[in-house]
Every structure is written in structure tokens, then in C-alpha cells.
Design a protein around this motif. Structure first.
Motif, PDB file in Angstrom:
ATOM      1  N   PHE A 166      82.099   8.562 -21.381  1.00  0.00           N
ATOM      2  CA  PHE A 166      83.240   8.003 -20.656  1.00  0.00           C
ATOM      3  C   PHE A 166      82.958   6.542 -20.308  1.00  0.00           C
ATOM      4  O   PHE A 166      83.800   5.663 -20.498  1.00  0.00           O
ATOM      5  N   ALA A 167      81.734   6.301 -19.803  1.00  0.00           N
ATOM      6  CA  ALA A 167      81.388   4.943 -19.372  1.00  0.00           C
ATOM      7  C   ALA A 167      81.428   3.959 -20.535  1.00  0.00           C
ATOM      8  O   ALA A 167      81.762   2.783 -20.362  1.00  0.00           O
ATOM      9  N   ALA A 168      81.126   4.447 -21.741  1.00  0.00           N
ATOM     10  CA  ALA A 168      81.033   3.553 -22.898  1.00  0.00           C
ATOM     11  C   ALA A 168      82.342   2.824 -23.166  1.00  0.00           C
ATOM     12  O   ALA A 168      82.332   1.681 -23.628  1.00  0.00           O
ATOM     13  N   THR A 169      83.475   3.480 -22.864  1.00  0.00           N
ATOM     14  CA  THR A 169      84.751   2.816 -23.133  1.00  0.00           C
ATOM     15  C   THR A 169      85.497   2.460 -21.845  1.00  0.00           C
ATOM     16  O   THR A 169      86.629   1.996 -21.893  1.00  0.00           O
ATOM     17  N   ALA A 170      84.883   2.713 -20.689  1.00  0.00           N
ATOM     18  CA  ALA A 170      85.580   2.497 -19.421  1.00  0.00           C
ATOM     19  C   ALA A 170      85.712   1.015 -19.095  1.00  0.00           C
ATOM     20  O   ALA A 170      84.872   0.206 -19.486  1.00  0.00           O
ATOM     21  N   GLN A 171      86.775   0.682 -18.366  1.00  0.00           N
ATOM     22  CA  GLN A 171      86.977  -0.712 -17.950  1.00  0.00           C
ATOM     23  C   GLN A 171      85.944  -1.150 -16.932  1.00  0.00           C
ATOM     24  O   GLN A 171      85.549  -2.299 -16.887  1.00  0.00           O
ATOM     25  N   ILE A 172      85.556  -0.211 -16.067  1.00  0.00           N
ATOM     26  CA  ILE A 172      84.622  -0.568 -15.005  1.00  0.00           C
ATOM     27  C   ILE A 172      83.394   0.322 -15.121  1.00  0.00           C
ATOM     28  O   ILE A 172      83.510   1.547 -15.197  1.00  0.00           O
ATOM     29  N   THR A 173      82.236  -0.294 -15.150  1.00  0.00           N
ATOM     30  CA  THR A 173      80.978   0.448 -15.239  1.00  0.00           C
ATOM     31  C   THR A 173      80.232   0.281 -13.918  1.00  0.00           C
ATOM     32  O   THR A 173      80.640  -0.507 -13.058  1.00  0.00           O
ATOM     33  N   ALA A 174      79.118   0.989 -13.792  1.00  0.00           N
ATOM     34  CA  ALA A 174      78.328   0.891 -12.563  1.00  0.00           C
ATOM     35  C   ALA A 174      77.944  -0.563 -12.297  1.00  0.00           C
ATOM     36  O   ALA A 174      78.024  -1.054 -11.172  1.00  0.00           O
ATOM     37  N   GLU A 175      77.571  -1.271 -13.355  1.00  0.00           N
ATOM     38  CA  GLU A 175      77.136  -2.668 -13.195  1.00  0.00           C
ATOM     39  C   GLU A 175      78.301  -3.549 -12.758  1.00  0.00           C
ATOM     40  O   GLU A 175      78.185  -4.337 -11.822  1.00  0.00           O
ATOM     41  N   SER A 176      79.439  -3.416 -13.442  1.00  0.00           N
ATOM     42  CA  SER A 176      80.540  -4.315 -13.100  1.00  0.00           C
ATOM     43  C   SER A 176      81.125  -3.964 -11.732  1.00  0.00           C
ATOM     44  O   SER A 176      81.572  -4.838 -10.998  1.00  0.00           O
ATOM     45  N   TYR A 177      81.075  -2.677 -11.371  1.00  0.00           N
ATOM     46  CA  TYR A 177      81.541  -2.313 -10.029  1.00  0.00           C
ATOM     47  C   TYR A 177      80.673  -2.991  -8.969  1.00  0.00           C
ATOM     48  O   TYR A 177      81.187  -3.614  -8.033  1.00  0.00           O
ATOM     49  N   ALA A 178      79.372  -2.877  -9.122  1.00  0.00           N
ATOM     50  CA  ALA A 178      78.465  -3.454  -8.115  1.00  0.00           C
ATOM     51  C   ALA A 178      78.693  -4.959  -7.998  1.00  0.00           C
ATOM     52  O   ALA A 178      78.814  -5.505  -6.898  1.00  0.00           O
ATOM     53  N   ARG A 179      78.815  -5.617  -9.142  1.00  0.00           N
ATOM     54  CA  ARG A 179      78.972  -7.075  -9.142  1.00  0.00           C
ATOM     55  C   ARG A 179      80.329  -7.471  -8.541  1.00  0.00           C
ATOM     56  O   ARG A 179      80.412  -8.293  -7.628  1.00  0.00           O
ATOM     57  N   ASP A 180      81.396  -6.830  -9.013  1.00  0.00           N
ATOM     58  CA  ASP A 180      82.730  -7.230  -8.559  1.00  0.00           C
ATOM     59  C   ASP A 180      82.997  -6.807  -7.121  1.00  0.00           C
ATOM     60  O   ASP A 180      83.723  -7.483  -6.398  1.00  0.00           O
ATOM     61  N   TYR A 181      82.410  -5.669  -6.710  1.00  0.00           N
ATOM     62  CA  TYR A 181      82.589  -5.274  -5.310  1.00  0.00           C
ATOM     63  C   TYR A 181      81.943  -6.320  -4.402  1.00  0.00           C
ATOM     64  O   TYR A 181      82.549  -6.771  -3.420  1.00  0.00           O
ATOM     65  N   ALA A 182      80.733  -6.732  -4.756  1.00  0.00           N
ATOM     66  CA  ALA A 182      80.041  -7.747  -3.947  1.00  0.00           C
ATOM     67  C   ALA A 182      80.881  -9.022  -3.877  1.00  0.00           C
ATOM     68  O   ALA A 182      81.049  -9.623  -2.813  1.00  0.00           O
ATOM     69  N   HIS A 183      81.443  -9.414  -5.009  1.00  0.00           N
ATOM     70  CA  HIS A 183      82.288 -10.612  -5.051  1.00  0.00           C
ATOM     71  C   HIS A 183      83.518 -10.440  -4.153  1.00  0.00           C
ATOM     72  O   HIS A 183      83.888 -11.331  -3.380  1.00  0.00           O
ATOM     73  N   SER A 184      84.144  -9.241  -4.216  1.00  0.00           N
ATOM     74  CA  SER A 184      85.381  -9.005  -3.453  1.00  0.00           C
ATOM     75  C   SER A 184      85.135  -9.088  -1.947  1.00  0.00           C
ATOM     76  O   SER A 184      86.039  -9.424  -1.191  1.00  0.00           O
ATOM     77  N   ILE A 185      83.912  -8.773  -1.532  1.00  0.00           N
ATOM     78  CA  ILE A 185      83.584  -8.822  -0.106  1.00  0.00           C
ATOM     79  C   ILE A 185      83.139 -10.229   0.285  1.00  0.00           C
ATOM     80  O   ILE A 185      83.502 -10.746   1.343  1.00  0.00           O
ATOM     81  N   ALA A 186      82.376 -10.861  -0.609  1.00  0.00           N
ATOM     82  CA  ALA A 186      81.846 -12.194  -0.287  1.00  0.00           C
ATOM     83  C   ALA A 186      82.965 -13.238  -0.276  1.00  0.00           C
ATOM     84  O   ALA A 186      82.963 -14.145   0.554  1.00  0.00           O
ATOM     85  N   ASP A 187      83.900 -13.129  -1.199  1.00  0.00           N
ATOM     86  CA  ASP A 187      84.958 -14.137  -1.285  1.00  0.00           C
ATOM     87  C   ASP A 187      86.303 -13.480  -1.604  1.00  0.00           C
ATOM     88  O   ASP A 187      86.814 -13.568  -2.720  1.00  0.00           O
ATOM     89  N   PRO A 188      86.871 -12.793  -0.599  1.00  0.00           N
ATOM     90  CA  PRO A 188      88.112 -12.066  -0.855  1.00  0.00           C
ATOM     91  C   PRO A 188      89.246 -12.968  -1.341  1.00  0.00           C
ATOM     92  O   PRO A 188      90.054 -12.559  -2.182  1.00  0.00           O
ATOM     93  N   ASN A 189      89.296 -14.191  -0.856  1.00  0.00           N
ATOM     94  CA  ASN A 189      90.391 -15.061  -1.284  1.00  0.00           C
ATOM     95  C   ASN A 189      90.313 -15.362  -2.775  1.00  0.00           C
ATOM     96  O   ASN A 189      91.302 -15.298  -3.485  1.00  0.00           O
ATOM     97  N   GLU A 190      89.093 -15.661  -3.225  1.00  0.00           N
ATOM     98  CA  GLU A 190      88.927 -15.943  -4.649  1.00  0.00           C
ATOM     99  C   GLU A 190      89.206 -14.683  -5.473  1.00  0.00           C
ATOM    100  O   GLU A 190      89.907 -14.711  -6.479  1.00  0.00           O
ATOM    101  N   PHE A 191      88.655 -13.553  -5.004  1.00  0.00           N
ATOM    102  CA  PHE A 191      88.804 -12.295  -5.737  1.00  0.00           C
ATOM    103  C   PHE A 191      90.277 -11.932  -5.896  1.00  0.00           C
ATOM    104  O   PHE A 191      90.753 -11.668  -7.000  1.00  0.00           O
ATOM    105  N   TRP A 192      91.020 -11.945  -4.768  1.00  0.00           N
ATOM    106  CA  TRP A 192      92.408 -11.481  -4.839  1.00  0.00           C
ATOM    107  C   TRP A 192      93.338 -12.512  -5.467  1.00  0.00           C
ATOM    108  O   TRP A 192      94.365 -12.153  -6.057  1.00  0.00           O
ATOM    109  N   ALA A 193      92.984 -13.790  -5.369  1.00  0.00           N
ATOM    110  CA  ALA A 193      93.792 -14.815  -6.057  1.00  0.00           C
ATOM    111  C   ALA A 193      93.720 -14.564  -7.561  1.00  0.00           C
ATOM    112  O   ALA A 193      94.722 -14.662  -8.281  1.00  0.00           O
TER     113      ALA A 193
END
Ligand code: ATP
Ligand code: MG
Length: 648
Positions: A12-39
Motif C-alpha cells: 500500500f505504501a509503495a503507491t500511497a501519496q503520503i508515506t511515513a517519511e513524508s508525513y513526519a516531514r510535512d507534519y513538522a512543517h505544518s506546525i512550524a510554519d502553518p502560514n506557509e503550509f496552508w498558503a
């Protein structure tokens, strides 16, 4: 209880849009800079004016606001329809499955849906509906329900969808609360072979005080039943849309203009008119839908909720259509004509993603595996649940019997108030644990607090709050902003209080333990209702259970359990003792059930949630203090429990 972990399926992960790695990275980004993330995420939508202001929310009471994309302009209907026409015009937008399996299903393309919405939107304008006017939608699960929502959105009218199972009184209360000007209904609804007299209910509701703002009632001819039409108030839907052009100029809406009002399901008290706005809501519904369900272009996605609930708004209509998905709309119920109906529909339409509620899973589990196993379900790749804590036993049955262990299960925690999913596994990224909603979605900052509001770190149990806003958050209780602030922001100043209790385990996964009001305090130990209920449901003879506290001389509170047995099982004194012993063994001596009452049925809201506040009153033997029971699905269930309690 033993905790199993089901690691992410590598295939499932092989074709998924979000993987464990991208979740960890993007979640951190969404918390660190919500304005940039949501823009950046806001670019998913088609804006008339692209917003430059992103999150301007503040939960502090002296400068309170929830505000997103404040200088953006867009139209929700064009985002759900027009922008797909070039590439997906012939793709099925709504796949409608009727109550009766022998009747033909309907495949409504994006082009056709766009035209139907345009015609109704033009008709509404002609009937005098202007931006900001309230329109109540009281329809069965037919395509016109989605058409009506989108037509309102196109012209900036605020819709209030009222579930078709509500009585004239409940409908009247909701019409009056928001001064609706127009009602869209049908001659009758159908559910599981039964007819629901919708038009007659509207006629009754409009005799009640407070509903005089209603000028027009549009009636969809659905079953063809003869219904009295009161001219000039009542108009046939077909007649008013006929001759209207397909094209309808959309109203440019500010991102913070209201999109809809929706009354909560009323598990804990009088329903609140939850108000959602345009930009943030649509972005959040569509983005969570795409991520949590790992949506692909060729998916056939089916959410079994009713459009009368927020799940139907966000995950049958707005999220899927904004994403250009094929969304199944089902008029019927899981047990008509038999208990295989869900699985038959999945096979018939080759459904790939299936999203339902624990109450439906438990009801079907009660009938055993045979009705499931006589179907194929080969098209399924992902399962989801929402609405209540899912007992691990029910989770496993869903995963193993329905999904044959091939499909990840996403247990999605959210509320009418949150607009979209806040805590859930992402199927290509998150290890699953039966009964846990696992991790926060991007941009979501959950925290656990103790009774004094102190934030608890690490593995802990407490009250679930959210430390910051997210785009899909409700903006107010319609007409009662003070109630909004009182309900959600005063208990723990500076944060949004969900009303739910929650545990976070050593891995950082979240487990909703039930409503805070439902937590039982036995001799100083806090016991979540969900935990005891799950232990009971784990017994092979138990189908469903509800647990509440009641005053106890020695322990402070005792545990009172209501138990529904599987089809074919009979209550007995021996079984009662066995169940009590079983729970003690599963959870510990602290979970000693003091009273166990057999319950052929449990009181539920019309959306299928157990109403523990009513069960508490029955346990306390105070049947004249049941409170607001207008959202109860079947009042007879309560009468029975009260009688048996009294006679016990
Ligand atoms: P009211 O607010 O009027 O009392 P309600 O809370 O039942 O009614 P909803 O907004 O439909 O109205 O339900 C949200 C609640 O449902 C959550 O607060 C939570 O208690 C429960 N819930 C929803 N999804 C889940 C889930 N996946 N796990 C556990 N609980 C859930
Ligand atoms: Mg609630």
C-alpha cells in the motif's frame, strides 16, 4: 488490554501519496510554519482572489477570532463542478444507489451535475433567494440533496440540511433557529422499504410558531405519492427548474462568508447550530479527503453517512466533489433487503474505498460472517470508520472479515465542529492499532490536559484539547456566539475543548476514551466508558454494550452496563455472571460491573451514536429527567429500558 500493532502494508505504501517519511516531514512543517503550509495547500482550490492572509486565528478570549484566508474569494460550487468539466466532464460525480436493489442506479456525470446545479441555482434566485439567506434542505438520500447544497453554495445562500428522519417538531426548531426562507423537500423518503412522509412533516412543522419566515417549499417528486400542495407556498421542484438555463453565474464569496449551518447530533444535549464558512472549510474537507483516503483518480468512493450529518457534508459532497472523485450516494440501510446489502453494493459498483460508522459495523457483526462471505469485496482497498470510538473487537472484524486483512482501516476522529478529520491514520504512513485514531492530521496540535488545564506530557490520559486553529474549524454557533465561546473556549483558556476524553500511549498514538461527561470515577479511578464497553463487546456473545456511572455509597460511582446480545443468544443469570467476570479479567478488578441490564436495543441518536446521558438517568432511576430526547432515533427503546429498570 493487549495491544496489537498492524504495520503499514508495504504494498500500500509503495503507491500511497503520503508515506511515513513524508508525513513526519510535512507534519513538522505544518506546525512550524502553518502560514506557509496552508498558503501552499490553498493552491488546491480555484480562487477568484488568491488569499494573502492565511491564519489570523486567536483563541485568547480578550482578542478572540477564528479566521482563515480572510482576503480570499472563491465559490464552492465552481470548485466542486466547473473546474472539473474540461478534464472530467464525463466522469461520474455521483453514483446513486436506490433503496431497492432491483431499481436502476444512476450515474450522474460532472457535466450533468453542473447543469442540474445551475438550473436550481437560477430557480432559487428567481424565487428571491439572495446571498446570506437560509435555505433548509429536508430530503432523502437522493442526488437532489447534493444538487440543492451546491445550488445554495453557487448563489451564496446558507444551507441547513436537516436529516430526513427528524420529526416535524425537530424540523420546526431548526427552521425557526435560523429563520429559513425556503425549504427543499420531497413527497416522501424511502429507507429500508419504509416510506417517510417528508412533505407532510414539513406541512406540520410549518404550523409551529417561529417558522413564518418560510415563503416557499420546493417539493421533489420522488416516490410519486399524492401530497397536498398549498399554493402559492408549495412548488414542484421539477416545474421551477424546468426551462432554467444550465449556466448560472456564481457569486464571488469571501473565504469567511458562511457556507452552511448544521445542527450537531445531540448526544450530549440540545443541538448546536454549527456554522462553517467557505474557504477554510472547503480546503480542509478536500485536503483531508484526499490524504486520509489516499484518493486516486479511478477510485469509487463510498461514505455511508447521511447528508444530514457533517460526515455527509464533508465526505459525500464537498470533499469528494472538490477532488473530482466518484462519490457513491446510497438511499438505503445496511439491512435491507438483507444483511449483505453493503457488500452487494460494493461488488455491484466496484467500490474501492468504504467509510462507515461503528454502529453499522457492530450491527452487521451481530449477524455473523456469512452475509459478508457470500460476497466478493475484491474491489476494496481501504476501509474507514467515524462517529464513535470503535471497539477493538469490531475493528478486527472489519479488518479481517470485511477487508480480509488486505485493506488498512482508518479510524477517523473528528466532530461537526471541526469540519473535517483531525486525528486519523494515513493508510500509507501510519501503523494501525485496533481502537486507536492514532496521529494528528497536518496542522493539528492535540494536547491532553488535566482537570486544572495543565498540559500532560508523554503517555497520559486526560481531556482532549486543540492548541491552535485549523482551516475547517467552525466559526460560531449560529445566532449565539456566547454559547460558542462558553462551550469550547472557556473551560481551558487559550485552547479549544473537544469534550472528549483521550489517552496517548508510549508511541504517541491517541485513543479516544469517550465523552468527558461519561467518564466514570470508581473509588478515585477514572474509567472511560469506551474501555469497559470494548471489553464487553470482546465477549463472543455480546453485540453491543453501553456503560455509564451511577451514584454508589462506597465507591462514589459504580459501573452500570447495558448489554445487547448477538442474534440468537439469550440472557441468563449464568451469562450475566460470566460477562462480569470476563470484564474483570480483561481490565482488572477496578472494572467490577455493579449492575448489568439486558438491552434488546440501546438509545441512539439518529446518526447512530449511543446516548449515554439518557442511560445515566435510567440507571439512576430518574426516568422523568431524561432531558432533550428530540434527537432519539427510537423512543420505544428508552421506554422499554425504563420499564425493565423499574421492575427490576
Ligand atoms: P452533540 O455535540 O450535540 O452532543 P455529537 O457530539 O454526537 O452531538 P458529532 O459532532 O456528530 O455530534 O460527533 C462528534 C463526536 O463523536 C466526537 O466528539 C466524539 O465523541 C465522537 N467521535 C467521532 N468520531 C470518533 C472516533 N473515530 N473515535 C472516537 N470518537 C469519535
Ligand atoms: Mg459533540
Amino acid at each position: 488490554m493487549t495491544q496489537t500493532k498492524i504495520p503499514v502494508d508495504p504494498a500500500f505504501a509503495a503507491t500511497a501519496q503520503i508515506t511515513a517519511e513524508s508525513y513526519a516531514r510535512d507534519y513538522a512543517h505544518s506546525i512550524a510554519d502553518p502560514n506557509e503550509f496552508w498558503a501552499e495547500k490553498a493552491q488546491r482550490l480555484d480562487w477568484i482572489t488568491v488569499p494573502t492572509r492565511i491564519d489570523e486565528s486567536n483563541f485568547a478570549l480578550d482578542d478572540f477570532r477564528v479566521r482563515w484566508f480572510a482576503d480570499g474569494e472563491l465559490n464552492v460550487a465552481t470548485n466542486c463542478l466547473d473546474r472539473h468539466l474540461a478534464t472530467r466532464g464525463d466522469k461520474t460525480a455521483i453514483l446513486w444507489e436506490p433503496d431497492e436493489p432491483n431499481e436502476p442506479a444512476q450515474h450522474i456525470s460532472y457535466r450533468e451535475l453542473h447543469a442540474r446545479v445551475g438550473r436550481l441555482a437560477n430557480a432559487l434566485r428567481k424565487l428571491g433567494i439572495r446571498q446570506g439567506d437560509r435555505v433548509t434542505i429536508y430530503l432523502p438520500m437522493i442526488p437532489e440533496a447534493a444538487v440543492a447544497m451546491l445550488a445554495c453554495a453557487r448563489i451564496g445562500a446558507i444551507h441547513s440540511v436537516v436529516f430526513g428522519g427528524f420529526s416535524p417538531d425537530s424540523l420546526a426548531g431548526r427552521l425557526a433557529d435560523c429563520d429559513s426562507k425556503l425549504v427543499i423537500t420531497a413527497d416522501e423518503g424511502r429507507r429500508g422499504g419504509k416510506r417517510i412522509p417528508l412533505k407532510a412533516n414539513v406541512d406540520e412543522a410549518l404550523k409551529r410558531p417561529g417558522t413564518t419566515a418560510v415563503e416557499t417549499v420546493l417539493v421533489v417528486r420522488h416516490t410519486g405519492a399524492a401530497v397536498p400542495m398549498q399554493m402559492p407556498r408549495d412548488r414542484w421542484y421539477e416545474a421551477v427548474v424546468e426551462g432554467q438555463p444550465d449556466a448560472c453565474a456564481p457569486t464571488a464569496m469571501n473565504a469567511e462568508d458562511p457556507l452552511f449551518i448544521l445542527y450537531t447530533s445531540g448526544s450530549t444535549g440540545k443541538p448546536k447550530g454549527v456554522l462553517h464558512t467557505t474557504g477554510g472549510y472547503l480546503l480542509f474537507a478536500s485536503y483531508t479527503h484526499a490524504c486520509v483516503f489516499d484518493l486516486r483518480e479511478d477510485d469509487v468512493y463510498w461514505c455511508t453517512a447521511d447528508v444530514g450529518w457533517v460526515t455527509g457534508h464533508s465526505y459525500i459532497v464537498y470533499g469528494p466533489l472538490a477532488n473530482g472523485a466518484t462519490t457513491v450516494m446510497f438511499e438505503g440501510v445496511p439491512n435491507h433487503p438483507d444483511h449483505s446489502r453493503f457488500w452487494d453494493v460494493i461488488d455491484k459498483h466496484r467500490v474501492t474505498i468504504f467509510y462507515t460508522a461503528p454502529t453499522a459495523i457492530r450491527a452487521l457483526m451481530r449477524e455473523g460472517a456469512a452475509p459478508v462471505q457470500r460476497t466478493s469485496r475484491a474491489s476494496l482497498r481501504l476501509l474507514g470508520t467515524v462517529g464513535e470510538p470503535i471497539n477493538p473487537e469490531a475493528w478486527r472484524w472489519y479488518h479481517e472479515t470485511v477487508g480480509e486483512k488486505r485493506c488498512p482501516v482508518v479510524d477517523t476522529w473528528w466532530q461537526t465542529e471541526t469540519g473535517g478529520i483531525l486525528i486519523s491514520p494515513l493508510p500509507g504512513a501510519t501503523d494501525l492499532k485496533p481502537g486507536s485514531a492514532t496521529r494528528p492530521f497536518f496542522g493539528i496540535r492535540p494536547a491532553l490536559v488535566d482537570a486544572n488545564g495543565a498540559i500532560l506530557d508523554g503517555a497520559a490520559e486526560g481531556n482532549l484539547v486543540l492548541l491552535g486553529s485549523w482551516p475547517g474549524q467552525m466559526r460560531t454557533v449560529y445566532g449565539d456566539h456566547a454559547r460558542f465561546l462558553d462551550t469550547y473556549f472557556r473551560t481551558y483558556p487559550g485552547s479549544y475543548f473537544t469534550g472528549d476524553g483521550c489517552r496517548r500511549d508510549e508511541d504517541g498514538d491517541y485513543w479516544i476514551t469517550g465523552r468527558v461527561d461519561d467518564v466514570i470515577n470508581v473509588s478515585g479511578h477514572r474509567i472511560g466508558t469506551a474501555e469497559v464497553e470494548s471489553a464487553l463487546v470482546a465477549h463472543p456473545k455480546v453485540a453491543e454494550a453501553a456503560v455509564v456511572g451511577f451514584p454508589h455509597d462506597i465507591k462514589g460511582q459504580g459501573i452500570y452496563a447495558y448489554v445487547t446480545l448477538n442474534a440468537g443468544e439469550n440472557p441468563s443469570e449464568a451469562l450475566r455472571k460470566e460477562l462480569i467476570a470476563f470484564v474483570r479479567q480483561e481490565i482488572g478488578a477496578i472494572a467490577g460491573i455493579d449492575h448489568l441490564q439486558w438491552a434488546p436495543g440501546l438509545p441512539k441518536t439518529r446518526s447512530g451514536k449511543i446516548m449515554r446521558r439518557i442511560l445515566r438517568k435510567i440507571a439512576e432511576n430518574l426516568p422523568d429527567q431524561l432531558g432533550d430526547i428530540s434527537t432519539l432515533a427510537d423512543p420505544a427503546v428508552v421506554a422499554n429500558l425504563v420499564r425493565e429498570r423499574r421492575d427490576a
